[in-house]
Design an enzyme around this catalytic site. Structure first.
Site, PDB file in Angstrom:
ATOM      1  N   LYS A  22     -26.389 -12.368  26.184  1.00 26.22           N
ATOM      2  CA  LYS A  22     -26.025 -12.042  24.762  1.00 26.22           C
ATOM      3  C   LYS A  22     -26.783 -13.164  23.882  1.00 26.22           C
ATOM      4  O   LYS A  22     -27.386 -12.524  23.084  1.00 26.22           O
ATOM      5  CB  LYS A  22     -24.624 -12.172  24.713  1.00 26.22           C
ATOM      6  CG  LYS A  22     -24.425 -12.115  23.321  1.00 26.22           C
ATOM      7  CD  LYS A  22     -22.466 -11.931  22.694  1.00 26.22           C
ATOM      8  CE  LYS A  22     -22.077 -13.324  22.855  1.00 26.22           C
ATOM      9  NZ  LYS A  22     -22.165 -14.057  21.726  1.00 26.22           N
ATOM     10  N   ASN A  23     -26.537 -14.321  24.064  1.00 27.09           N
ATOM     11  CA  ASN A  23     -27.124 -15.267  23.210  1.00 27.09           C
ATOM     12  C   ASN A  23     -28.407 -15.632  23.193  1.00 27.09           C
ATOM     13  O   ASN A  23     -28.876 -16.258  22.523  1.00 27.09           O
ATOM     14  CB  ASN A  23     -26.271 -16.596  23.205  1.00 27.09           C
ATOM     15  CG  ASN A  23     -24.735 -16.474  22.833  1.00 27.09           C
ATOM     16  OD1 ASN A  23     -24.411 -15.238  22.311  1.00 27.09           O
ATOM     17  ND2 ASN A  23     -24.022 -17.382  23.156  1.00 27.09           N
ATOM     18  N   CYS A 117     -15.398 -17.668  11.418  1.00 23.39           N
ATOM     19  CA  CYS A 117     -14.593 -16.832  12.335  1.00 23.39           C
ATOM     20  C   CYS A 117     -13.439 -17.535  13.020  1.00 23.39           C
ATOM     21  O   CYS A 117     -13.078 -18.679  12.398  1.00 23.39           O
ATOM     22  CB  CYS A 117     -15.809 -16.407  13.526  1.00 23.39           C
ATOM     23  SG  CYS A 117     -16.052 -17.945  14.461  1.00 23.39           S
ATOM     24  N   ARG A 122     -18.199 -22.522  10.677  1.00 26.57           N
ATOM     25  CA  ARG A 122     -19.416 -22.175  11.056  1.00 26.57           C
ATOM     26  C   ARG A 122     -20.179 -22.132  10.113  1.00 26.57           C
ATOM     27  O   ARG A 122     -21.002 -21.039   9.505  1.00 26.57           O
ATOM     28  CB  ARG A 122     -19.378 -20.768  11.696  1.00 26.57           C
ATOM     29  CG  ARG A 122     -18.494 -20.428  12.779  1.00 26.57           C
ATOM     30  CD  ARG A 122     -18.588 -21.111  14.114  1.00 26.57           C
ATOM     31  NE  ARG A 122     -19.809 -20.444  14.941  1.00 26.57           N
ATOM     32  CZ  ARG A 122     -19.942 -19.529  15.496  1.00 26.57           C
ATOM     33  NH1 ARG A 122     -18.808 -18.714  15.716  1.00 26.57           N
ATOM     34  NH2 ARG A 122     -20.783 -19.161  16.503  1.00 26.57           N
ATOM     35  N   ASP A 306     -18.569 -22.647  25.223  1.00 24.93           N
ATOM     36  CA  ASP A 306     -18.378 -21.113  25.686  1.00 24.93           C
ATOM     37  C   ASP A 306     -17.541 -21.151  26.976  1.00 24.93           C
ATOM     38  O   ASP A 306     -17.314 -19.897  27.114  1.00 24.93           O
ATOM     39  CB  ASP A 306     -19.570 -20.243  25.673  1.00 24.93           C
ATOM     40  CG  ASP A 306     -20.127 -20.177  24.272  1.00 24.93           C
ATOM     41  OD1 ASP A 306     -21.311 -19.937  23.942  1.00 24.93           O
ATOM     42  OD2 ASP A 306     -19.444 -20.793  23.280  1.00 24.93           O
ATOM     43  N   ARG A 398     -17.545  -7.679  22.953  1.00 20.19           N
ATOM     44  CA  ARG A 398     -18.622  -8.127  22.080  1.00 20.19           C
ATOM     45  C   ARG A 398     -19.614  -8.978  23.148  1.00 20.19           C
ATOM     46  O   ARG A 398     -20.589  -8.932  22.852  1.00 20.19           O
ATOM     47  CB  ARG A 398     -18.083  -9.072  21.153  1.00 20.19           C
ATOM     48  CG  ARG A 398     -17.386  -8.780  20.003  1.00 20.19           C
ATOM     49  CD  ARG A 398     -17.326  -9.647  18.789  1.00 20.19           C
ATOM     50  NE  ARG A 398     -18.403 -10.217  18.324  1.00 20.19           N
ATOM     51  CZ  ARG A 398     -18.624 -11.320  17.785  1.00 20.19           C
ATOM     52  NH1 ARG A 398     -17.470 -11.880  17.711  1.00 20.19           N
ATOM     53  NH2 ARG A 398     -19.602 -11.827  17.508  1.00 20.19           N
TER      54      ARG A 398
HETATM   55  C1  EPZ Z   1     -24.520 -20.607  19.437  1.00 13.51           C
HETATM   56  O1  EPZ Z   1     -23.574 -20.427  17.887  1.00 13.51           O
HETATM   57  C2  EPZ Z   1     -23.762 -19.422  20.210  1.00 13.51           C
HETATM   58  N1  EPZ Z   1     -24.031 -18.058  19.570  1.00 13.51           N
HETATM   59  C3  EPZ Z   1     -22.349 -19.886  20.420  1.00 13.51           C
HETATM   60  O2  EPZ Z   1     -21.710 -18.885  21.353  1.00 13.51           O
HETATM   61  C4  EPZ Z   1     -22.171 -20.872  20.967  1.00 13.51           C
HETATM   62  O3  EPZ Z   1     -20.702 -21.433  21.140  1.00 13.51           O
HETATM   63  C5  EPZ Z   1     -22.807 -22.208  20.062  1.00 13.51           C
HETATM   64  O4  EPZ Z   1     -24.001 -21.761  19.880  1.00 13.51           O
HETATM   65  C6  EPZ Z   1     -22.852 -23.618  20.553  1.00 13.51           C
HETATM   66  O5  EPZ Z   1     -23.325 -23.526  21.682  1.00 13.51           O
HETATM   67  C7  EPZ Z   1     -25.176 -17.586  19.622  1.00 13.51           C
HETATM   68  O6  EPZ Z   1     -25.923 -18.131  20.226  1.00 13.51           O
HETATM   69  C8  EPZ Z   1     -25.015 -16.309  19.152  1.00 13.51           C
HETATM   70  P1  EPZ Z   1     -24.356 -24.098  16.433  1.00 13.51           P
HETATM   71  P2  EPZ Z   1     -24.199 -21.316  16.656  1.00 13.51           P
HETATM   72  O7  EPZ Z   1     -25.104 -23.793  15.322  1.00 13.51           O
HETATM   73  O8  EPZ Z   1     -25.578 -21.166  16.764  1.00 13.51           O
HETATM   74  C9  EPZ Z   1     -22.141 -26.800  13.256  1.00 13.51           C
HETATM   75  C10 EPZ Z   1     -20.090 -17.217  22.197  1.00 13.51           C
HETATM   76  O9  EPZ Z   1     -18.994 -17.219  22.492  1.00 13.51           O
HETATM   77  N2  EPZ Z   1     -23.281 -26.506  12.346  1.00 13.51           N
HETATM   78  O10 EPZ Z   1     -24.955 -24.640  17.581  1.00 13.51           O
HETATM   79  O11 EPZ Z   1     -23.587 -20.705  15.639  1.00 13.51           O
HETATM   80  C11 EPZ Z   1     -21.086 -25.570  13.576  1.00 13.51           C
HETATM   81  O12 EPZ Z   1     -19.887 -25.561  12.660  1.00 13.51           O
HETATM   82  C12 EPZ Z   1     -20.661 -17.829  20.861  1.00 13.51           C
HETATM   83  O13 EPZ Z   1     -21.181 -16.621  22.595  1.00 13.51           O
HETATM   84  C13 EPZ Z   1     -23.188 -26.924  11.089  1.00 13.51           C
HETATM   85  O14 EPZ Z   1     -22.347 -27.916  10.852  1.00 13.51           O
HETATM   86  O15 EPZ Z   1     -23.643 -22.577  16.900  1.00 13.51           O
HETATM   87  C14 EPZ Z   1     -20.692 -26.178  15.133  1.00 13.51           C
HETATM   88  O16 EPZ Z   1     -19.563 -26.941  14.933  1.00 13.51           O
HETATM   89  C15 EPZ Z   1     -19.347 -18.613  20.287  1.00 13.51           C
HETATM   90  N3  EPZ Z   1     -24.144 -26.737  10.172  1.00 13.51           N
HETATM   91  C16 EPZ Z   1     -21.874 -26.919  15.752  1.00 13.51           C
HETATM   92  O17 EPZ Z   1     -22.760 -27.009  14.611  1.00 13.51           O
HETATM   93  C17 EPZ Z   1     -25.042 -25.530  10.581  1.00 13.51           C
HETATM   94  O18 EPZ Z   1     -25.792 -25.439   9.754  1.00 13.51           O
HETATM   95  C18 EPZ Z   1     -22.635 -26.055  16.715  1.00 13.51           C
HETATM   96  O19 EPZ Z   1     -22.755 -24.864  16.119  1.00 13.51           O
HETATM   97  C19 EPZ Z   1     -24.982 -24.884  11.658  1.00 13.51           C
HETATM   98  C20 EPZ Z   1     -23.916 -25.419  12.801  1.00 13.51           C
END
Ligand code: EPZ
Length: 424
Positions: A22-23, A117, A122, A306, A398
């Protein structure tokens, strides 16, 4: 709304085939707006989130259709619309991945600002800072992010936090920037590497993907390509734990063992036997109960956030105490309250859950709160004594393709039912 009804106690046996990631699929589908033309994307999982991304591409002007079970044909020759509307983005915050693709593709994007969410706020500040560094004019108004890229120019971008989506968005914008972009503290996840692989097939010049420094030399144009998505490492990990928690013996086919190393090592510490055989993992659990292990989630190649909820379910029946620490998201412990309803002994202190394993969980009516929490409740139901009902399973749809069919194929007693208790 639907629910799953699970009779616990069956030891899983047999073979299961892993679907596409998915990701990885979501950014790869978004990337098709980077170059107008025809794409064939294979090994795409049939998931609600993939349907939502398809809807979004439609809104932008693409034509997208399934040509067989797991293959999408995408025609982006008429993509002109650059507005990703609220009613689509609110369904799936990963819609934000079209931001970088639109900026790289047609130098303009207006995307509804994704909300938080269940698992956390996020934010997308790092995405927007990165786009500004590339010379974009970024404004936020009336709940939309508006990005104009008069002239994308390469830049050095240092993420002060590892962000998967942020790395992917900047990758997709930088491939068309003038000059070189260097992303430091980049995400190393396999899904980022898969996106880079596809972009390179389209003619992008990228090196260092999979390490914390990615270098991109902008090109004037990209061309469409055909591409197959990697297997889903989180689905793979979820079935590994389904085997462990039911003392089963299964073969997981069509996976990429390299992508689940951290989890595999951890599960071996619990007493599971896991062997690799090409793209198949053979797993067995002969011990009556797993040994308790401590887990801390980290960016790849560390233990994946995850998989945190799923290993917590497993530790609920372990011998001993397990400390599970979540370092990525600020609110990813909602499965704890539901696991407690099944008799789990869990105390949460800050971002650490202390799990005291017990001999047996007991079946109960529980409620899914987010995608991976749903998986952990299903896993708990597979081992619990009696019947477990997991409601609000639209969350699970999802991110897991036909999970009840795959579990049934391994001997689990699980059925999908209409949930009369929950207002539709
Ligand atoms: C991706 O989300 C995945 N989703 C998530 O999977 C996964 O948990 C996550 O990466 C971490 O591995 C998809 O790929 C569609 P991040 P993403 O930006 O990209 C903070 C699932 O269950 N952050 O790596 O949104 C954020 O708040 C889902 O399949 C900022 O502060 O995650 C978090 O604490 C859930 N500012 C951390 O970084 C930003 O601009 C990691 O978030 C961006 C992120």
């Amino acid at each position: 709304m639907d629910k799953f009804v699970i009779e616990g106690g069956e030891r899983l046996r047999g073979t299961v085939k892993i679907s596409g990631s998915k990701n990885a699929a979501l950014p790869i589908l978004a990337a098709t707006v980077l170059a107008k033309g025809l794409y064939t994307i294979g090994n795409v999982p049939r998931l609600k989130d993939v349907h939502t991304m398809s809807r979004l591409l439609n809104v932008l002007g693409a034509i997208i259709e399934w040509t067989d079970k797991d293959t999408l044909r995408i025609d982006t020759r008429n993509v002109e619309n650059y507005v990703a509307p609220y009613d689509v983005v609110k369904e799936m915050r990963a819609s934000i991945l079209v931001l970088g693709a639109l900026v790289g593709g047609i130098q303009r994007a207006t995307v509804s600002y994704p909300g938080g969410c269940a698992i956390g706020e996020r934010p997308i500040n790092l995405h927007l800072q990165g786009l500004s560094s590339l010379g974009c004019e970024v404004t936020i108004k009336e709940g939309y992010v508006d990005v104009i890229a008069k002239r994308l120019r390469g830049a050095r971008i240092l993420f002060d936090k590892v962000t998967v989506g942020g790395t992917e968005n900047i990758l997709m914008a930088a491939v068309r920037a003038q000059g070189e972009t260097i992303i430091e503290n980049a995400a190393r996840e396999p899904e980022v590497v898969d996106l880079a692989r596809m972009l390179k097939k389209m003619g992008a010049r990228i090196e260092g993907e999979g390490t914390e420094v990615i270098k991109i030399k902008g090109v004037d144009a990209l061309t469409p390509c055909n591409f197959d998505v990697i297997p889903d490492r989180i689905e793979t990990g979820t079935f590994l734990i389904a085997c462990g928690i039911t003392r089963g013996n299964i073969a997981i086919e069509g996976c990429e063992p390299l992508h689940v190393q951290a989890l595999k090592e951890k599960l071996k510490e619990t007493g599971m036997e896991i062997m690799e055989d090409g793209n198949t993992l053979k797993a067995a659990m002969t011990r009556k109960r797993p040994l308790a292990v401590d887990v801390t989630t980290n960016p790849y190649p560390g233990f994946p956030t995850d998989m945190q909820a799923q290993i917590m379910a497993f530790m609920c029946i372990a011998r001993g105490l397990s400390a599970i620490t979540e370092t990525i998201f600020e609110n990813r412990m909602m499965h704890v309250a539901e696991l407690r309803r099944m008799g789990a002994d869990i105390r949460v202190v800050g971002n650490t859950a202390i799990v005291r394993g017990s001999k047996m969980l007991s079946g109960a009516k529980v409620m899914a709160t987010d995608l991976r929490a749903s998986a952990s409740l299903i896993l708990a139901g597979l081992t619990a004594f009696g019947t477990t009902e997991v409601s609000r399973i639209y969350h699970i749809d999802r991110g897991y393709e036909a999970i009840e069919e795959k579990l049934k194929g391994l001997g689990a007693k699980i059925v999908r039912r209409k949930d009369e208790d929950m207002a539709s």
